[in-house]
Design an enzyme around this catalytic site. Sequence first.
Site, PDB file in Angstrom:
ATOM      1  N   GLY B 165       0.879  -1.112  -0.147  1.00 46.69           N
ATOM      2  CA  GLY B 165      -0.047  -0.151  -0.074  1.00 46.69           C
ATOM      3  C   GLY B 165       0.930   1.372   0.098  1.00 46.69           C
ATOM      4  N   GLU B 200      -4.315   3.957 -12.745  1.00 44.49           N
ATOM      5  CA  GLU B 200      -5.208   3.198 -13.053  1.00 44.49           C
ATOM      6  C   GLU B 200      -6.542   3.771 -12.723  1.00 44.49           C
ATOM      7  OE1 GLU B 200      -3.179  -1.282 -12.110  1.00 44.49           O
ATOM      8  OE2 GLU B 200      -4.639  -0.630 -10.806  1.00 44.49           O
ATOM      9  N   LYS B 201      -7.632   3.389 -13.418  1.00 41.16           N
ATOM     10  CA  LYS B 201      -9.055   3.788 -13.131  1.00 41.16           C
ATOM     11  C   LYS B 201      -9.356   3.061 -11.865  1.00 41.16           C
ATOM     12  CE  LYS B 201     -13.674   4.652 -14.724  1.00 41.16           C
ATOM     13  NZ  LYS B 201     -13.535   6.188 -13.985  1.00 41.16           N
ATOM     14  N   LYS B 237      -4.338  -5.932   4.132  1.00 40.62           N
ATOM     15  CA  LYS B 237      -5.567  -7.004   4.607  1.00 40.62           C
ATOM     16  C   LYS B 237      -5.566  -7.243   6.215  1.00 40.62           C
ATOM     17  CE  LYS B 237      -4.400  -9.091   0.244  1.00 40.62           C
ATOM     18  NZ  LYS B 237      -3.444  -9.818  -0.247  1.00 40.62           N
ATOM     19  N   GLU B 288      -2.272  -7.436  -9.239  1.00 42.84           N
ATOM     20  CA  GLU B 288      -0.683  -7.720  -9.158  1.00 42.84           C
ATOM     21  C   GLU B 288      -0.666  -9.263  -9.011  1.00 42.84           C
ATOM     22  OE1 GLU B 288       1.152  -6.702  -5.279  1.00 42.84           O
ATOM     23  OE2 GLU B 288      -0.015  -5.221  -5.670  1.00 42.84           O
ATOM     24  N   ASN B 290       1.833 -11.958  -6.669  1.00 41.52           N
ATOM     25  CA  ASN B 290       2.599 -12.068  -5.760  1.00 41.52           C
ATOM     26  C   ASN B 290       3.341 -13.525  -5.730  1.00 41.52           C
ATOM     27  OD1 ASN B 290       1.983  -9.903  -4.206  1.00 41.52           O
ATOM     28  ND2 ASN B 290       0.321 -10.797  -3.599  1.00 41.52           N
ATOM     29  N   ARG B 292       5.255 -15.447  -4.182  1.00 44.48           N
ATOM     30  CA  ARG B 292       5.804 -16.097  -2.951  1.00 44.48           C
ATOM     31  C   ARG B 292       4.532 -16.718  -2.112  1.00 44.48           C
ATOM     32  NH1 ARG B 292       2.893 -12.365   0.090  1.00 44.48           N
ATOM     33  NH2 ARG B 292       3.128 -10.295  -0.979  1.00 44.48           N
ATOM     34  N   VAL B 295       0.596 -14.181   3.115  1.00 42.13           N
ATOM     35  CA  VAL B 295       0.159 -14.564   4.599  1.00 42.13           C
ATOM     36  C   VAL B 295      -0.855 -15.181   4.987  1.00 42.13           C
ATOM     37  CG1 VAL B 295      -0.547 -12.844   6.500  1.00 42.13           C
ATOM     38  CG2 VAL B 295       1.224 -11.989   5.187  1.00 42.13           C
TER      39      VAL B 295
END
Lengths: 70, 451
Positions: B165, B200-201, B237, B288, B290, B292, B295
């Site tokens: 973020g 981005e919209k 999150k 996006e 990730n 890996r 969490v």
Amino acid sequence: MTEVKANMAGNVWKVVVKQGDSVEADQDVVILESMKMEIPIATEEAGTVKELKVAEGDFVNEGDIIAIID
Amino acid sequence: MIKKVIIANRGEIAARIIRTCTKMGIQTVAVYSEADQKAPFVAMADESFLLGPPRVNESYLNIDKILSIAKECGADAVHPGYGFLSENGRFAERCEAEGLTFIGPSSHVMDMMGSKIAARNAMEKANIPIVPGTNEAVASAEAAVQIANEIGYPIMLKASAGGGGIGMQVVNNDEELIKAFESNTKRAQTFFGDGSMFLEKKIEGARHIEIQLIADHFGNVFHLFERECSIQRRNQKVLEEAPSPFISEETRKKMGEAAVNAAKALKYTNAGTIEFLVDENENFYFLEMNTRIQVEHPVTEEITGLDIVELQLNIANKKELTINQDTLSINGHAIEVRIYAEDPKTFFPSPGHISTYEEPKTNKVRLETAVSNNYDVTPFYDPMISKLIVSGENRLEAINNLKQALLKFKIEGIKTNIPMLLKIVDNEEFMKGNTTTSFVQEHYLTELHTN
């Protein structure tokens, strides 16, 4: 006279004013850093920085006095 | 075959990885900073080595030190966990150069997905829908304003190298955009060493729903269904669940297939997650990837019965996956909440001494823990101190189990977000499954300020 207090526990990342500087209300005094979050701490009142109680790298607890503005 | 794994991470995920390694008969090596000497994961590992001072550059991001310890203890593989070096292509390359297996995808795909702009382009090429916006870095605030007026406000301004973020902001008009462009460019430069920004919209009423992928070295790619992760604060999150209470079976299938196709196009290997924004009409857009373990992986484990860390290790051992996509099914419902050491109203961090830490022993709970009784939470790392995962036959049962567990969770000495989580589980909109990315703003903070 007003005291600028830390609103969270953390390390002093940056001190952005010097003793003797005149500051306006809502101007940042220091930037605290804790748990990947940076929080600027501002003075509520305008005046002159009478005393800085912290230096960069210091650890402060919530409620600790950071600076005194006169 | 991997015999000894060094874990280049800390906290609950280090403990989580150690647990699976132990189950599989693999030796474990923990590395830790001076601030983490008393952390539970250090005691759990077969061997442990001090990295250095608390600051991340001198500890968990210190590649030279981690590699020299790996050599010294004779480890043959590295698990990077999440955060820290987990998406650092240079680290993966250094590991491989030292003869250590990096438990994750190739550095090439990590680099591509690490640049949000490159990722958008790669996804568009693989025919995955992307959010309308720019496919290259925006040169200046003036250029940003011109593009924003073509796309239409509100706009999301994002740092290409961003994460967690940071460097991301919603803007509603030219004035806000100009101001945010300057400050976020500076911030992204400080944090990621790359100030490139793109636009981005903003998708209104969007949900954050992601697909867990698992891929081996034989070209097999499977999806382990979705996780609904819309409830966030500070763009991070707070509560995740599987399955999503919102999407239809048809959308679930479409999203899963799209994610699998994207992974195949990228020649992806190991565990990964594609995050999507889903609008009110169940249209989904790539957000996006990730590269890996996430969490929130435990909710997927709870509904599928799979151990994702075990799958990661098997893939790293060049074993072929034996999953059958058609027979894979969702069993019941699982919810994870992240327990943060923070003020539940301002979300400001609350490090300090935990005088009492008592985990709930209620129905169908699983805990992933970074701390213990009589423990100091330091200000150096992420505020997450544990994860509470509950399950149930259905969503309602899982919510009831979550509420019981939260009521029995006793943490004293520091502030935590448990009061916030209790408010969320009692919220009518949450009960109905009406969770969008503005849930915390609309249904938690607003209520907090009116009372």
